[in-house]
Write an enzyme that holds these catalytic residues in place. Structure first.
Site, mmCIF file in Angstrom:
data_model
loop_
_atom_site.group_PDB
_atom_site.id
_atom_site.type_symbol
_atom_site.label_atom_id
_atom_site.label_comp_id
_atom_site.label_asym_id
_atom_site.label_seq_id
_atom_site.Cartn_x
_atom_site.Cartn_y
_atom_site.Cartn_z
ATOM 1 N N GLY A 175 2.243 1.860 10.754
ATOM 2 C CA GLY A 175 3.158 2.994 10.632
ATOM 3 C C GLY A 175 3.865 3.375 11.917
ATOM 4 C CE LYS A 213 0.037 3.278 4.810
ATOM 5 N NZ LYS A 213 -0.006 3.412 6.247
ATOM 6 C CD GLU A 222 -3.494 -2.955 7.186
ATOM 7 O OE1 GLU A 222 -2.348 -3.114 6.766
ATOM 8 O OE2 GLU A 222 -4.180 -1.957 6.934
ATOM 9 C CB SER A 264 5.167 -2.128 11.891
ATOM 10 O OG SER A 264 4.695 -0.826 12.176
ATOM 11 C CD GLU A 285 -3.061 5.214 6.832
ATOM 12 O OE1 GLU A 285 -3.024 5.328 5.594
ATOM 13 O OE2 GLU A 285 -2.114 4.748 7.496
ATOM 14 C CG ASN A 295 -1.719 1.220 1.417
ATOM 15 O OD1 ASN A 295 -1.812 2.035 0.500
ATOM 16 N ND2 ASN A 295 -2.335 1.375 2.585
ATOM 17 C CG HIS A 304 -5.860 1.560 5.092
ATOM 18 N ND1 HIS A 304 -5.458 2.471 6.046
ATOM 19 C CD2 HIS A 304 -4.805 0.729 4.900
ATOM 20 C CE1 HIS A 304 -4.211 2.197 6.402
ATOM 21 N NE2 HIS A 304 -3.795 1.148 5.729
HETATM 22 C C1 PEP Z 1 -0.816 -0.126 5.969
HETATM 23 O O1 PEP Z 1 -0.877 1.016 5.611
HETATM 24 O O2 PEP Z 1 -1.673 -0.904 5.595
HETATM 25 C C2 PEP Z 1 0.315 -0.533 6.820
HETATM 26 C C3 PEP Z 1 0.257 -1.697 7.373
HETATM 27 O O3 PEP Z 1 1.345 0.357 6.987
HETATM 28 P P1 PEP Z 1 2.790 0.036 7.661
HETATM 29 O O4 PEP Z 1 3.283 -1.228 7.036
HETATM 30 O O5 PEP Z 1 3.636 1.212 7.310
HETATM 31 O O6 PEP Z 1 2.568 -0.117 9.118
#
Ligand code: PEP
Length: 249
Positions: free
Chosen positions: A173, A12, A167, A213, A97, A10, A95
């Site tokens: 992040g 973003k 997630e 992460s 976000e 992703n 997601h």
């Molecule tokens: C994500 O945006 O779905 C995500 C898991 O980000 P990160 O790997 O940076 O934690």
């Protein structure tokens, strides 16, 4: 039947079209024949350049969002048919976000899931708990509710082909990866729910990813867990070498 692992990136709101094409070209060379299925989800305006650079490789290209109507007066939105015609195969839906900053709800997630399926796009349905919910001990209950709502009116045949991404919001992040046990526990609970909703055959086929992460150092152990079928990766998907390691984990 063994489920093929999926490494999904992703990107973003990162990369201009030229930068995205350059990253995709590097990935094509390094991860074009990776062991896992590989998906990258760049911003809408980069899709064309990334699709072009992905040609001839096994890397699939997805979008990070879409709207739940076919077309019309919805300024600023992107319709599933537009994505489909471009050659996009997957779309991330719900997601955290988008839920947090853009008003995505369980109801709009469900509408988008159904519309994506109607257009032959594979939804990557995201779910996840906050740190407070985890500390309150309601993680599994919360995730079950999110998935039930997201998959309302999805048939068993349609469910088989879907991807679910667990997630935990506190892990996205932040560098605070869930432990293998924490991640696998929730992915296993999602699979139990899928058994309840659709039966064992569907549960054996559906892919459940962990996200939060994931990096080149932890992906192998995470992906080796019984109920984790790969990862949805943010930050580390922007580095071709790191994502290549993940794509081979
Ligand atoms: C994500 O945006 O779905 C995500 C898991 O980000 P990160 O790997 O940076 O934690």
């Amino acid at each position: 039947m063994a489920r093929t692992k999926l490494a999904a990136g992703n990107w973003k709101m990162n990369k201009t079209p030229a930068e995205a094409a350059a990253l995709m070209k590097e990935l094509a060379q390094k991860a074009g024949n990776a062991a896992n299925d590989v998906l990258v989800c760049p911003p809408f305006v980069c899709l064309d350049a990334v699709l072009e650079a992905a040609k001839g490789t096994k890397i699939m290209v997805g979008a990070q969002n879409m709207y739940f109507e076919d077309k019309g007066a919805f300024t600023g939105e992107v319709a599933p048919g537009m994505l489909r015609e471009m050659g996009v195969t997957h779309v991330i839906i719900g997601h955290s976000e988008r839920r947090e900053y853009f008003g995505e709800t369980d109801e709009t997630v469900n509408k988008k899931v159904l519309k994506a399926i109607e257009y032959g796009l594979c939804p990557v349905i995201c779910c996840g708990e906050t740190l407070a919910q985890r500390q309150d001990g309601i993680t599994i209950e919360w995730i079950r509710m999110q998935i039930k709502k997201a998959m309302k009116d999805v048939t068993a045949d349609q469910a088989k082909a879907l991807v679910i991404a667990y997630e935990p919001i506190w892990a996205i992040g932040t560098g605070m990866t869930a432990t293998n046990e924490q991640a696998n526990e929730v992915c296993a609970a999602i699979r139990v729910l899928i058994v309840e909703l659709y039966g064992a055959d569907v549960a054996n086929e559906i892919r459940i990813l962990y996200g939060g992460s994931v990096n080149a150092g932890n992906s192998k152990d995470l992906f080796a867990c019984s109920d984790i079928d790969g990862g949805l990766v943010g930050g580390a998907s922007l580095k071709a070498d790191d994502f290549t390691v993940i794509a081979n984990s």
